[in-house]
Design an enzyme around this catalytic site. Structure first.
Site, PDB file in Angstrom:
ATOM      1  N   GLY A  56       0.839  -1.195   0.000  1.00 15.52           N
ATOM      2  CA  GLY A  56       0.000   0.000   0.000  1.00 15.52           C
ATOM      3  C   GLY A  56       0.867   1.233   0.000  1.00 15.52           C
ATOM      4  O   GLY A  56       2.064   1.153   0.327  1.00 15.52           O
ATOM      5  N   CYS A  83       5.286  -6.130   1.625  1.00 16.29           N
ATOM      6  CA  CYS A  83       5.609  -4.698   1.591  1.00 16.29           C
ATOM      7  C   CYS A  83       4.897  -3.966   2.747  1.00 16.29           C
ATOM      8  O   CYS A  83       5.204  -4.234   3.900  1.00 16.29           O
ATOM      9  CB  CYS A  83       5.265  -4.126   0.215  1.00 16.29           C
ATOM     10  N   TYR A  84       3.933  -3.100   2.457  1.00 21.77           N
ATOM     11  CA  TYR A  84       3.211  -2.440   3.559  1.00 21.77           C
ATOM     12  C   TYR A  84       2.633  -3.495   4.509  1.00 21.77           C
ATOM     13  O   TYR A  84       2.586  -3.299   5.727  1.00 21.77           O
ATOM     14  CB  TYR A  84       2.082  -1.567   2.993  1.00 21.77           C
ATOM     15  N   HIS A 172       8.037  -7.671  -3.696  1.00 19.94           N
ATOM     16  CA  HIS A 172       6.753  -8.104  -4.274  1.00 19.94           C
ATOM     17  C   HIS A 172       6.895  -9.414  -5.047  1.00 19.94           C
ATOM     18  O   HIS A 172       7.369  -9.409  -6.188  1.00 19.94           O
ATOM     19  CB  HIS A 172       6.214  -7.014  -5.208  1.00 19.94           C
ATOM     20  N   GLU A 174       4.590 -11.059  -6.347  1.00 22.41           N
ATOM     21  CA  GLU A 174       3.518 -11.181  -7.345  1.00 22.41           C
ATOM     22  C   GLU A 174       3.885 -10.573  -8.693  1.00 22.41           C
ATOM     23  O   GLU A 174       3.212 -10.821  -9.679  1.00 22.41           O
ATOM     24  CB  GLU A 174       2.221 -10.544  -6.810  1.00 22.41           C
ATOM     25  N   ASP A 230     -17.257 -11.491 -23.142  1.00 17.08           N
ATOM     26  CA  ASP A 230     -17.936 -11.547 -21.845  1.00 17.08           C
ATOM     27  C   ASP A 230     -19.405 -11.914 -22.004  1.00 17.08           C
ATOM     28  O   ASP A 230     -19.913 -12.826 -21.339  1.00 17.08           O
ATOM     29  CB  ASP A 230     -17.825 -10.209 -21.095  1.00 17.08           C
ATOM     30  N   LYS A 372     -10.457 -11.231 -16.463  1.00 20.44           N
ATOM     31  CA  LYS A 372     -10.633 -11.401 -17.911  1.00 20.44           C
ATOM     32  C   LYS A 372      -9.956 -12.664 -18.448  1.00 20.44           C
ATOM     33  O   LYS A 372     -10.525 -13.374 -19.271  1.00 20.44           O
ATOM     34  CB  LYS A 372     -10.049 -10.160 -18.618  1.00 20.44           C
TER      35      LYS A 372
END
Ligand code: XMP
Length: 516
Positions: A56, A83-84, A172, A174, A230, A372
């Site tokens: 964050g 992180c945060y 991070h 990710e 979609d 998506k």
């Protein structure tokens, strides 16, 4: 919805929070994002098998920074702070945090001192790069924690207290720039939290169709088919669940690409026994757009005309109680705003201009849990062919916002033929799948040319092809010059009324992908 094991991600406002959720799902584990302000009881009600605290932008040392209930660290399930998330864990458990003067942003070399389970199996032979994006850092780990890794500038880049099931990373895992980030997340999920993977698109299709059947009962459902992925997937899921209780309405607004109606609707009609109403509203849309050149006005007219046409058709059906929509997870996630303290805000859903309220219908949104890329996987599961699954996005207002200035049947035809050539050449060269979007734009100006011995004075077409991950930012695609030349030659030679093609070399921001 009920799934197998679930991981809950507490969002502290990081730009990467959605990425964490996607990485967890890619590992086959269902994950949900909730605001960091979630009351402890609600968090427990999710029955998470593990909790991840996102990064964050705030500093834990500031008074109004987002906090978290102390109980999160005593849930009894493994918690990973990123992180945060690491700083808040250290802050709550009396570690020492140092406020930074500068942010550390970019790559750093990780020095693993004691891998433990979290950093087990990292390839360190050629150094180990990790992605940092932080201001503050943990100077001293809280009591009971072991330091797992350092960097040149950080004494605590990763730490753990296995007895309390608490784990934390300053970098991070990710993001793609972190080496072996996937291994670290998988270590946390499978070696530490022992989560059982059960999130597959096949299981999604099974449980969603069962739930839709139960929720809808014997009521009718109406669904607008746009030809996009979609709405196509929504229609096929509902069709699988409730068969002929579903009616799909496809509105041909006259602003579609070459053969669009035939390609998508023709395919669905041929392969699925759908109740499909195709409304030819071309005249209606075009007559309302006559003389209009303002982009917002075009959008507004197309929006309300769509609603009128759709409503008229839906009202002809008996027993309809639900409107199905292709809302995706990113539209649903509650995001957290830190201006003036944490406050939960829900992004507005892009439902069709208040249609459900206007028609007094309840909404069915079977894709509201999906990203998506997962929708595309569901499409594969449902047997849709690649050329439908990988079609480029196409805006609701269609070709109207790619004709700069006034729209007329003649100008639509010029654009449609030019765009047909762009699509054909992108596909034939293998570039179609590599780019986010590629299309032609018809400009409101004429220029002089020469064809044979004759002077021409005709329209200009722009070629717009972009790379993007999510349409939020984009860069123009560096297509091979030969391909650009072929597209240009073909448009000028084959499309009457065009004597010049230009290439759009703008990125987003500051430009947008579409021209209007
Ligand atoms: P921009 O032009 O804003 O486009 O960079 C970002 C993405 O959104 C699509 N787009 C739309 N889609 N209705 C839609 O359904 C719209 O009014 C609309 N405007 C833009 C665009 O094609 C791109 O993928």
């Amino acid at each position: 919805m009920e799934h197998h094991d679930k991981v809950v991600i507490l969002d502290f406002g990081s730009q990467y929070t959605q990425l964490i959720a996607r990485r967890v799902r890619e590992a086959g584990v269902y994950s949900e994002i909730v605001p960091c302000t979630i009351p402890l009881d609600e968090l427990k009600a999710h029955d998470p098998k593990a909790v991840i605290l996102s990064g964050g932008p705030a500093s834990v040392l500031e008074d109004d920074s987002p906090g978290v209930d102390d109980g999160v660290f005593a849930l009894g399930v493994p918690v990973l702070g990123i992180c945060y998330g690491m700083q808040i864990m250290a802050h709550h458990l009396c570690g020492r945090i140092t406020q930074a003067t500068d942010r550390e942003y970019g790559r750093a070399d990780l020095d693993v001192v004691d891998p433990g389970l979290l950093l087990d199996g990292l390839r360190t032979d050629e150094g180990h790069k990790v992605w940092m994006s932080h201001g503050d850092h943990v100077e001293a780990a809280p009591e009971g924690f072991k330091v797992l890794a350092k960097t040149g500038s950080l004494d605590v880049a990763a730490m753990s207290d296995p007895a309390r099931k608490l784990y934390a990373l300053q970098f991070h895992p990710e993001v793609a720039h972190t080496d072996d980030g996937e291994i670290i997340l998988r270590n946390f999920l499978f070696k530490i939290a022992q989560v059982k993977p059960g999130w597959t698109m096949a299981s999604f299709v099974d449980h969603t169709t069962a739930e839709l059947r139960e929720a809808v009962g014997d009521a009718g459902v109406v669904c607008g088919l746009s030809g996009g992925i979609d709405s196509t997937v929504v229609a096929l899921l509902l069709h699988k669940a409730i068969g002929k209780q579903l009616t799909c309405i496809f509105v041909d607004n006259g602003l579609l690409r070459h053969q669009e109606r035939e390609e998508v609707i023709g395919y669905l009609d041929e392969h699925f026994d759908l109740n499909l109403v195709v409304v030819d509203a071309r005249e209606r849309f075009l007559s309302k757009l006559t003389g209009v050149s303002d982009p917002e006005e075009k959008r507004r007219i197309i929006g309300y005309t769509f609603i009128d046409v759709f409503e008229e058709e839906a009202n002809k059906l008996d027993g309809v109680k639900y409107l199905a929509q292709g809302t995706l997870y990113p539209d649903v996630i509650e995001s957290v705003s830190f201006k003036g303290g944490p406050s939960a805000v829900i992004k507005s859903h892009h439902n069709v201009g208040g249609l459900p309220e206007k028609m007094n219908l309840d909404l069915v949104e079977p894709l509201r849990e999906l990203f998506k890329d997962e929708v595309r996987k569901v499409a594969v599961e449902l047997g849709l062919p690649d050329y439908i699954i990988w079609r480029h996005p196409f805006p609701g207002p269609g070709l109207a916002i790619r004709i700069i200035g006034e729209i007329s049947p003649e100008r639509l035809e010029v654009l449609r033929q030019s765009d047909r050539i762009v699509q054909q050449e992108l596909r034939a060269s293998g570039w179609y799948q590599k780019v986010w979007q590629g299309f032609a734009v018809l400009l409101p100006l004429k220029t002089v040319g020469v064809m044979g011995d004759d002077r021409t004075y005709e329209s200009v077409v722009a070629l717009r092809v972009v790379d993007s991950l999510d349409a939020m930012t984009a860069d123009w695609t560096r297509l091979p010059p030969d391909l650009v030349a072929r597209i240009s030659n073909r448009i000028i030679n084959e499309v009457r009324g065009v004597n010049r093609v230009v290439l759009d070399v703008s990125s987003k921001p500051p430009s947008t992908i579409e021209w209007e």
